[in-house]
Motif scaffolding. Structure first.
Motif, mmCIF file in Angstrom:
data_model
loop_
_atom_site.group_PDB
_atom_site.id
_atom_site.type_symbol
_atom_site.label_atom_id
_atom_site.label_comp_id
_atom_site.label_asym_id
_atom_site.label_seq_id
_atom_site.Cartn_x
_atom_site.Cartn_y
_atom_site.Cartn_z
ATOM 1 N N CYS A 109 18.488 -37.070 -28.368
ATOM 2 C CA CYS A 109 18.413 -35.601 -28.293
ATOM 3 C C CYS A 109 18.514 -34.969 -29.679
ATOM 4 O O CYS A 109 17.787 -34.013 -29.980
ATOM 5 N N GLU A 129 11.681 -21.537 -18.779
ATOM 6 C CA GLU A 129 12.214 -22.851 -18.409
ATOM 7 C C GLU A 129 12.285 -23.776 -19.618
ATOM 8 O O GLU A 129 13.262 -24.502 -19.796
ATOM 9 N N GLU A 132 15.127 -22.754 -21.911
ATOM 10 C CA GLU A 132 16.399 -23.211 -21.339
ATOM 11 C C GLU A 132 16.564 -24.718 -21.539
ATOM 12 O O GLU A 132 17.648 -25.195 -21.880
ATOM 13 N N ALA A 133 15.489 -25.463 -21.319
ATOM 14 C CA ALA A 133 15.542 -26.920 -21.504
ATOM 15 C C ALA A 133 15.869 -27.269 -22.949
ATOM 16 O O ALA A 133 16.660 -28.187 -23.216
ATOM 17 N N ASP A 136 19.489 -26.811 -23.494
ATOM 18 C CA ASP A 136 20.257 -27.903 -22.881
ATOM 19 C C ASP A 136 20.174 -29.176 -23.727
ATOM 20 O O ASP A 136 21.170 -29.896 -23.862
ATOM 21 N N LYS A 139 22.634 -28.807 -26.459
ATOM 22 C CA LYS A 139 24.008 -29.091 -26.016
ATOM 23 C C LYS A 139 24.244 -30.596 -25.940
ATOM 24 O O LYS A 139 25.308 -31.088 -26.331
ATOM 25 N N LEU A 140 23.272 -31.334 -25.436
ATOM 26 C CA LEU A 140 23.409 -32.787 -25.357
ATOM 27 C C LEU A 140 23.454 -33.411 -26.748
ATOM 28 O O LEU A 140 24.167 -34.391 -26.971
ATOM 29 N N ILE A 160 21.030 -37.275 -16.344
ATOM 30 C CA ILE A 160 20.827 -36.627 -17.647
ATOM 31 C C ILE A 160 19.601 -37.216 -18.336
ATOM 32 O O ILE A 160 18.793 -36.486 -18.907
ATOM 33 N N PHE A 163 16.619 -35.713 -16.737
ATOM 34 C CA PHE A 163 16.476 -34.324 -17.175
ATOM 35 C C PHE A 163 15.837 -34.267 -18.561
ATOM 36 O O PHE A 163 14.912 -33.483 -18.803
ATOM 37 N N ALA A 167 12.418 -32.540 -19.551
ATOM 38 C CA ALA A 167 12.479 -31.445 -20.527
ATOM 39 C C ALA A 167 11.510 -31.692 -21.683
ATOM 40 O O ALA A 167 10.818 -30.767 -22.127
#
Length: 186
Positions: A109, A129, A132-133, A136, A139-140, A160, A163, A167
């Protein structure tokens, strides 16, 4: 189901690790793959100079045709563009520890985030979307690996990973596929 030729498989993570060590790149195989995918998803070109692009280092070596890093580039570009969603993350195998696998995912990530920014620029045209991805994934990228866990933690890590995979495809769709579609319409 598509009748197209399936996207090629990624090279083994051990082969990419060996190449990373041999070239003293200072990143893990997972982080390098994340960087490559972020670069491609953000609209960066798939070319022999990709290491220079994703590492932001004009002195980085070129990849040689047929070596693990060139195979990684070719397979990743084909997988991201594959309409059957064959895209995979280059991560340690399931028998690696939870700490190794979660750490590699967070490294992936971090690499993705940095190279996506290099390729897409400061204000890419993203859907709500995709925006937002991307948040995220950020954050990861800041997360720390979990040392031990149970079956619930294993299940959470698998969710995860899925996801992140989706993403990356969404961001590639917004930055690359949508841009190609707009060009064809004009």
């Amino acid at each position: 189901m598509s009748n197209a030729t399936p996207a090629p498989d990624l090279p083994p993570i051990a082969a990419v690790d060996d190449a990373v060590r041999r070239l003293a790149l200072g990143v893990s195989a997972a982080e390098l793959h994340g960087s490559l995918c972020g670069w491609l998803a953000g609209g960066g070109a798939s070319r022999a100079e990709w290491l220079r692009d994703v590492l932001a280092d004009p002195a980085a070596p070129l990849t040689a045709s047929g070596d693990a890093l060139d195979d990684l580039r070719l397979a990743s570009a084909a997988q991201l563009a594959d309409r059957d969603f064959a895209f995979e993350l280059l991560l340690p195998p399931a028998d690696a520890t939870l700490a190794e696998r979660s750490g590699a995912l967070f490294d992936w990530c971090r690499g993705f985030l940095g190279a996506f920014g290099l390729a897409a620029g400061g204000d890419p045209k993203l859907s709500e979307e995709a925006n937002e991805a991307l948040g995220d994934i950020a954050k990861l990228a800041a997360a720390q690996p979990q040392e031990e866990g149970d079956d619930e933690d294993e299940d959470a890590l698998a969710e995860i990973e899925e996801f992140v995979r989706v993403a990356a495809l969404l961001l590639h769709g917004d930055c690359v596929l949508a841009a190609r579609h707009r060009q064809r319409l004009n």
